[in-house]
Design a protein around this motif. Structure first.
Motif, mmCIF file in Angstrom:
data_model
loop_
_atom_site.group_PDB
_atom_site.id
_atom_site.type_symbol
_atom_site.label_atom_id
_atom_site.label_comp_id
_atom_site.label_asym_id
_atom_site.label_seq_id
_atom_site.Cartn_x
_atom_site.Cartn_y
_atom_site.Cartn_z
ATOM 1 N N PHE A 14 1.101 -1.585 0.228
ATOM 2 C CA PHE A 14 0.383 -0.006 0.516
ATOM 3 C C PHE A 14 0.596 1.025 0.026
ATOM 4 O O PHE A 14 0.728 1.616 -0.509
ATOM 5 C CB PHE A 14 -0.753 -0.138 1.414
ATOM 6 N N TRP A 15 2.011 0.958 0.482
ATOM 7 C CA TRP A 15 2.261 2.430 0.667
ATOM 8 C C TRP A 15 3.651 2.114 -0.760
ATOM 9 O O TRP A 15 3.424 3.957 -1.056
ATOM 10 C CB TRP A 15 3.766 2.112 2.459
ATOM 11 N N LEU A 16 3.988 1.420 -0.983
ATOM 12 C CA LEU A 16 4.446 1.649 -2.093
ATOM 13 C C LEU A 16 4.040 2.364 -3.641
ATOM 14 O O LEU A 16 3.568 2.563 -4.608
ATOM 15 C CB LEU A 16 5.360 0.391 -2.998
ATOM 16 N N GLY A 17 2.214 1.855 -3.537
ATOM 17 C CA GLY A 17 0.896 1.571 -4.143
ATOM 18 C C GLY A 17 1.179 3.286 -4.360
ATOM 19 O O GLY A 17 0.481 3.778 -5.026
ATOM 20 N N GLY A 18 1.238 3.318 -3.275
ATOM 21 C CA GLY A 18 0.155 5.074 -2.589
ATOM 22 C C GLY A 18 1.358 6.127 -3.524
ATOM 23 O O GLY A 18 1.078 7.061 -4.601
ATOM 24 N N LEU A 19 3.036 5.956 -3.639
ATOM 25 C CA LEU A 19 4.234 6.274 -3.675
ATOM 26 C C LEU A 19 3.303 6.722 -5.933
ATOM 27 O O LEU A 19 3.741 7.843 -6.181
ATOM 28 C CB LEU A 19 4.804 6.311 -3.639
ATOM 29 N N LEU A 20 3.496 5.416 -6.405
ATOM 30 C CA LEU A 20 3.057 5.044 -7.257
ATOM 31 C C LEU A 20 1.703 6.419 -8.100
ATOM 32 O O LEU A 20 2.130 6.688 -8.761
ATOM 33 C CB LEU A 20 2.893 3.653 -8.078
ATOM 34 N N ILE A 21 0.949 5.902 -7.467
ATOM 35 C CA ILE A 21 -0.217 6.939 -7.759
ATOM 36 C C ILE A 21 0.161 8.718 -7.525
ATOM 37 O O ILE A 21 -0.477 9.005 -8.571
ATOM 38 C CB ILE A 21 -1.342 6.666 -6.771
ATOM 39 N N ASP A 76 -6.833 10.855 -6.664
ATOM 40 C CA ASP A 76 -5.659 11.667 -5.413
ATOM 41 C C ASP A 76 -7.333 10.671 -4.234
ATOM 42 O O ASP A 76 -6.890 10.544 -3.146
ATOM 43 C CB ASP A 76 -6.737 13.025 -5.148
ATOM 44 N N LEU A 77 -8.095 10.892 -4.616
ATOM 45 C CA LEU A 77 -9.613 10.025 -3.462
ATOM 46 C C LEU A 77 -8.844 8.779 -3.115
ATOM 47 O O LEU A 77 -8.862 8.762 -2.194
ATOM 48 C CB LEU A 77 -11.136 10.014 -3.892
ATOM 49 N N VAL A 78 -8.426 7.694 -4.582
ATOM 50 C CA VAL A 78 -7.826 6.838 -3.722
ATOM 51 C C VAL A 78 -6.435 6.860 -3.580
ATOM 52 O O VAL A 78 -6.412 5.624 -2.319
ATOM 53 C CB VAL A 78 -7.958 5.791 -5.361
ATOM 54 N N TYR A 79 -5.996 7.529 -3.973
ATOM 55 C CA TYR A 79 -4.525 7.400 -3.523
ATOM 56 C C TYR A 79 -4.706 7.208 -1.557
ATOM 57 O O TYR A 79 -3.502 6.887 -1.358
ATOM 58 C CB TYR A 79 -3.874 8.903 -3.549
ATOM 59 N N ILE A 80 -5.370 8.744 -1.757
ATOM 60 C CA ILE A 80 -5.070 9.070 -0.269
ATOM 61 C C ILE A 80 -5.337 7.913 0.859
ATOM 62 O O ILE A 80 -5.170 7.794 1.067
ATOM 63 C CB ILE A 80 -6.293 9.677 0.668
ATOM 64 N N GLY A 81 -6.583 7.049 0.534
ATOM 65 C CA GLY A 81 -6.874 5.436 1.658
ATOM 66 C C GLY A 81 -5.839 4.682 1.102
ATOM 67 O O GLY A 81 -5.056 4.346 1.877
ATOM 68 N N VAL A 82 -4.924 4.624 -0.019
ATOM 69 C CA VAL A 82 -4.244 3.630 -0.336
ATOM 70 C C VAL A 82 -2.862 3.933 0.171
ATOM 71 O O VAL A 82 -2.172 2.939 1.035
ATOM 72 C CB VAL A 82 -3.751 3.176 -2.026
ATOM 73 N N TYR A 83 -2.318 4.730 0.240
ATOM 74 C CA TYR A 83 -1.337 5.774 1.161
ATOM 75 C C TYR A 83 -1.316 5.703 2.060
ATOM 76 O O TYR A 83 -0.380 4.942 2.965
ATOM 77 C CB TYR A 83 -0.437 7.123 0.375
ATOM 78 N N SER A 84 -2.189 6.319 3.229
ATOM 79 C CA SER A 84 -2.942 6.871 4.170
ATOM 80 C C SER A 84 -2.427 5.031 5.170
ATOM 81 O O SER A 84 -2.030 4.753 6.169
ATOM 82 C CB SER A 84 -4.205 7.305 5.131
ATOM 83 N N TYR A 85 -2.666 4.584 4.441
ATOM 84 C CA TYR A 85 -3.834 3.049 5.279
ATOM 85 C C TYR A 85 -2.075 2.372 4.971
ATOM 86 O O TYR A 85 -1.510 1.675 5.967
ATOM 87 C CB TYR A 85 -4.668 1.539 4.301
ATOM 88 N N GLY A 86 -1.158 2.501 4.309
ATOM 89 C CA GLY A 86 0.073 1.369 3.382
ATOM 90 C C GLY A 86 1.332 2.619 4.632
ATOM 91 O O GLY A 86 1.949 1.372 5.345
ATOM 92 N N ALA A 87 0.764 3.997 4.804
ATOM 93 C CA ALA A 87 1.266 4.075 6.078
ATOM 94 C C ALA A 87 2.186 3.840 7.314
ATOM 95 O O ALA A 87 1.872 4.051 7.972
ATOM 96 C CB ALA A 87 1.793 6.231 6.146
ATOM 97 N N TYR A 88 -0.216 4.065 7.695
ATOM 98 C CA TYR A 88 -0.748 3.598 8.945
ATOM 99 C C TYR A 88 -0.435 1.711 9.356
ATOM 100 O O TYR A 88 0.385 1.890 10.451
ATOM 101 C CB TYR A 88 -1.851 3.072 8.883
ATOM 102 N N CYS A 89 0.202 1.521 8.860
ATOM 103 C CA CYS A 89 0.976 -0.428 8.568
ATOM 104 C C CYS A 89 2.211 0.055 9.044
ATOM 105 O O CYS A 89 2.805 -0.705 9.706
ATOM 106 C CB CYS A 89 0.007 -0.790 7.523
ATOM 107 N N GLY A 90 3.127 0.975 8.114
ATOM 108 C CA GLY A 90 4.006 0.849 8.422
ATOM 109 C C GLY A 90 4.092 1.918 9.892
ATOM 110 O O GLY A 90 5.486 0.804 10.688
ATOM 111 N N GLY A 91 4.079 2.351 9.993
ATOM 112 C CA GLY A 91 3.428 3.247 11.752
ATOM 113 C C GLY A 91 3.347 1.963 12.513
ATOM 114 O O GLY A 91 4.328 1.536 13.027
#
Length: 176
Positions: A14-21, A76-91
């Motif tokens: 999710f984090w890398l997917g968010g960064l790709l978006i 951007d709405l898709v990006y927010i969910g993907v990146y935020s979830y990935g960052a949350y999981c990383g945290g």
């Protein structure tokens, strides 16, 4: 152990997917830059009045990119969910680490991911409504402009925080 490996997989995907978006949205941004909005979408995000939003959207309509701007906001709405979830999981992954510094950093990242995701959704939904209706709204423009620096700061905290956490984890594994 199984839970951590699943969490780590979610983090990376999710984090890398968010960064790709995000990279795709950054690549699209030059199409929205013009005399009225030299910073492209960022100007729309920071526009605190309906008058300013209307001017930006009229310039985009004239340039023939208004539908692309709407698509970019939907993306951007898709990006927010993907990146935020990935960052949350990383945290969360780093919050469960053995080292105290890494644990604290992990919780900071978790908090920034939640706050950033919320602020980014507020901003983007406010923008998207104005873009879809093709009409600026002072209240929505103010919400977007207020949320913009909060989400930007939270993004920087998660991005830099995760890079630092990855570095610290790698360094501690090498020392072990």
């Amino acid at each position: 152990m199984m839970r951590e490996s699943r969490l780590e997989r979610h983090f990376w995907r999710f984090w890398l997917g968010g960064l790709l978006i995000l990279a795709a949205m950054i690549a699209m941004n030059p199409w929205f830059a013009n005399a009225v909005s030299p910073w492209g979408i960022r100007d729309h995000q920071a526009a605190a009045t309906a008058l300013r939003v209307d001017a930006i959207q009229a310039a985009w309509q004239t340039a023939g990119v208004m539908n692309l701007a709407r698509f970019g906001m939907a993306l951007d709405l898709v990006y927010i969910g993907v990146y935020s979830y990935g960052a949350y999981c990383g945290g969360r992954l780093f919050a469960w680490s053995d080292g105290a510094a890494l644990r604290r950093l992990g919780w900071v990242i978790v908090g920034a991911a939640v706050v950033g995701g919320f602020a980014d959704y507020l901003e983007t939904i406010s923008q998207f409504v104005q873009a879809v209706t093709f009409k600026g709204d002072d209240r929505l423009a103010s919400i977007a402009a207020t949320a913009q620096p909060i989400k930007s700061t939270a993004f920087l905290v998660t991005f830099v925080g995760l890079l630092v956490a990855l570095f610290l984890r790698r360094r501690s594994r090498r020392a072990a």
